[in-house]
Scaffold this motif. Sequence first.
Motif, PDB file in Angstrom:
ATOM      1  N   TYR A   9      -1.249  -2.427   2.076  1.00 31.10           N
ATOM      2  CA  TYR A   9      -2.456  -2.496   1.250  1.00 31.10           C
ATOM      3  C   TYR A   9      -3.500  -1.514   1.758  1.00 31.10           C
ATOM      4  O   TYR A   9      -3.327  -0.882   2.807  1.00 31.10           O
ATOM      5  CB  TYR A   9      -3.004  -3.927   1.238  1.00 31.10           C
ATOM      6  N   LEU A  46       6.942   5.973   1.192  1.00 27.96           N
ATOM      7  CA  LEU A  46       5.782   5.938   0.313  1.00 27.96           C
ATOM      8  C   LEU A  46       4.942   7.188   0.503  1.00 27.96           C
ATOM      9  O   LEU A  46       5.002   7.830   1.555  1.00 27.96           O
ATOM     10  CB  LEU A  46       4.921   4.704   0.614  1.00 27.96           C
ATOM     11  N   ASP A  50       1.020   6.896  -3.797  1.00 31.37           N
ATOM     12  CA  ASP A  50       1.567   5.553  -4.030  1.00 31.37           C
ATOM     13  C   ASP A  50       0.612   4.472  -3.534  1.00 31.37           C
ATOM     14  O   ASP A  50       0.288   3.529  -4.256  1.00 31.37           O
ATOM     15  CB  ASP A  50       2.905   5.357  -3.297  1.00 31.37           C
ATOM     16  N   VAL A  51       0.173   4.617  -2.295  1.00 31.90           N
ATOM     17  CA  VAL A  51      -0.586   3.538  -1.647  1.00 31.90           C
ATOM     18  C   VAL A  51      -2.059   3.514  -2.028  1.00 31.90           C
ATOM     19  O   VAL A  51      -2.723   2.506  -1.804  1.00 31.90           O
ATOM     20  CB  VAL A  51      -0.423   3.587  -0.108  1.00 31.90           C
ATOM     21  N   PHE A  54      -1.622   1.464  -5.618  1.00 33.77           N
ATOM     22  CA  PHE A  54      -1.014   0.134  -5.686  1.00 33.77           C
ATOM     23  C   PHE A  54      -0.878  -0.501  -4.309  1.00 33.77           C
ATOM     24  O   PHE A  54      -0.759   0.198  -3.316  1.00 33.77           O
ATOM     25  CB  PHE A  54       0.418   0.209  -6.257  1.00 33.77           C
ATOM     26  N   TRP A  56       1.834  -2.559  -2.077  1.00 34.80           N
ATOM     27  CA  TRP A  56       3.305  -2.496  -2.047  1.00 34.80           C
ATOM     28  C   TRP A  56       3.855  -3.647  -1.226  1.00 34.80           C
ATOM     29  O   TRP A  56       3.315  -3.972  -0.169  1.00 34.80           O
ATOM     30  CB  TRP A  56       3.771  -1.174  -1.426  1.00 34.80           C
ATOM     31  N   ARG A  63      11.507  -2.383  -3.341  1.00 28.59           N
ATOM     32  CA  ARG A  63      10.092  -2.019  -3.259  1.00 28.59           C
ATOM     33  C   ARG A  63       9.395  -2.482  -4.530  1.00 28.59           C
ATOM     34  O   ARG A  63       9.825  -2.161  -5.629  1.00 28.59           O
ATOM     35  CB  ARG A  63       9.967  -0.505  -3.100  1.00 28.59           C
ATOM     36  N   SER A  65       5.541  -2.827  -6.476  1.00 31.18           N
ATOM     37  CA  SER A  65       4.169  -2.328  -6.449  1.00 31.18           C
ATOM     38  C   SER A  65       3.310  -3.060  -7.462  1.00 31.18           C
ATOM     39  O   SER A  65       3.809  -3.621  -8.443  1.00 31.18           O
ATOM     40  CB  SER A  65       4.137  -0.822  -6.731  1.00 31.18           C
ATOM     41  N   ALA A  69       4.424  -6.599  -7.029  1.00 26.72           N
ATOM     42  CA  ALA A  69       4.367  -6.956  -5.607  1.00 26.72           C
ATOM     43  C   ALA A  69       3.792  -8.361  -5.446  1.00 26.72           C
ATOM     44  O   ALA A  69       4.313  -9.171  -4.671  1.00 26.72           O
ATOM     45  CB  ALA A  69       3.521  -5.946  -4.839  1.00 26.72           C
TER      46      ALA A  69
END
Length: 124
Positions: A9, A46, A50-51, A54, A56, A63, A65, A69
């Motif tokens: 996160y 990742l 990506d992070v 979202f 994850w 995986r 998201s 998730a």
Amino acid sequence: MRTGPLLVYDGDCAFCTTWVRRLETHLGRFPEAQPWQWADLADLGLTTEDVTRFVWLLVGGRRFSGHAAFAALLRMQREWGWRFAGRMLVTPPFSWAAALGYSLIARFRHRLPGGTPACAMPRV
């Protein structure tokens, strides 16, 4: 090599951190939670994009998201009510509403209670 589930996160976001901590105390089963800023993203497969968009959940080779998730986290619980809610969140038409809700919360998290300017999503 990771053996258990991992929740990745945004640790710079007070809103995200607050909710991770709340869920940790309210859910019986909770994975290791790690801010993406502390994680080896390449090792996790990742990207920064990506992070920043979202949350994850990494479970074995799977995986998840965003809202998926959160749904997967609920499906990990012992209580049938949480597991049922987790299934519903990824079943249309509920999944459409969950995806929209997640998108709106992520987009405006800096304006929500506990949010700060650091929580603002990067402009794309």
